[in-house]
Design an enzyme around this catalytic site. Sequence first.
Site, PDB file in Angstrom:
ATOM      1  CB  SER A   1      -0.927   0.025   1.224  1.00  0.00           C
ATOM      2  OG  SER A   1      -1.547   1.297   1.347  1.00  0.00           O
TER       3      SER A   1
ATOM      4  CG  ASP B   1      -6.068   3.802  -7.753  1.00  0.00           C
ATOM      5  OD1 ASP B   1      -6.736   3.174  -6.909  1.00  0.00           O
ATOM      6  OD2 ASP B   1      -5.265   4.702  -7.449  1.00  0.00           O
TER       7      ASP B   1
END
Length: 449
Positions: free
Chosen positions: A173, A321
């Site tokens: 992340s 994304d």
Amino acid sequence: MAHPSDTRYLVAPGGTLRGRLRVPGDKSISHRSIMLAAIAEGETRISGFLEGADALATLNAFRRMGVRIEGPDGGEVRVQGVGMRGLQSPDGPLDMGNSGTSMRLLSGLLAGQAFPVTLVGDGSLSKRPMRRVTEPLAQMGARIGTTEGGTAPLDLAPVARLTGLDYTMPVASAQVKSSLLLAGLYAEGETCVTEPAPTRDHTERMLTAFGYSVRRHAAKVCLTGGGRLTGCRLTIPADISSAAFFLVGASIAPGSDLILEGVGINPTRVGVINILRAMGGDIELMDRRTAGGEPVADIRVRHAPLRGIRIPVDQVPLAIDELPVLFIAAACAEGETVLTGAEELRVKESDRIQVMADGLAKLGVCAEPLPDGMRIFGGALGSTGDADTIDAPSIDAHGDHRIAMSFAIAALRASGPVAIRDCANVETSFPGFVELAGSAGLSIQATRG
């Protein structure tokens, strides 16, 4: 019946994408440019700043903490940095809107300040998990209160000091990594973060641009607290996450030939290009150059028949994304596409695995959601039916900007009109999407209520 404040997209089927266009500035880099410029010494001039609601939430938060910021005006911003210890206590909670990046990164940057602050967000952001950052920050000595479920609002209390941490992330992340590195600026000693897989490195690159020493050893990135940042000039490239909708659109629409100008091609962000090429996409990188410490290129994409693939797990963090619009590419490809290792999609602005599967099913696509991904069988795309009335059947974007834009692109290969509801949040990341997509050849209209 649509909610009175709902924004709906009505998209006619078919079309071809052609010409040259430039998508807005990179959202991830826009956030970081304001954060680091604010705590630098001296003036920073930024060009290409994304004037969407998410990035503006970050900008407004620092204004509320006493930072003088001029703009944005046509993407130009001037920030008068206050130095590492110059931020002031805001007069109330800082509203991050729908921006998870703002909340998670600011939780790290503000963890070592000498004043209390509360971070709040909208209904969607208030459901997103925050323990992934608050727990390692607590190991550094931060005091951050959350709800019982580990969600916002986040109440940050001042602490005497933070201590450097050597942390191995359980899940890749960039937001967690960046939050800890920003807290590390205020910590005693060294802060190191080890990644299980590469994630976007915009924070490390930008810290270096501001003159702060960052050290990388294989999968570990480290910095030592107590340094200083110096104002500079930054040019923000066009956002590859926004370009992704047009990369997929031109790939699936026969006759398409499109050039996307000045797109950031950071190696930690090019998963969408790698995956489309593996599916047979015709993508060419032209005029490679550097802007603001980031690699940039013009991207030419032409229609090509796509084939289903098993998406490599190592590409998932590089395209996290962009996966929703890649599901559209998979639906238009020949054969089966399988994605695994992307459980992160379940805790984005929506459960992007389930929401995309539901929308694809409405278009007649066989899409099987998996706990950590999706299995999609390519074929013909149908339609949501007559899109001319407010009560037309529609795909629910669940307030998720990437879902809305992905299904708008799907209309290029649909058999009939595609209607999408709950699209208002597109303006948070891609202001002007409807107009830009229309100029490239997508027949799209936005209506309210």
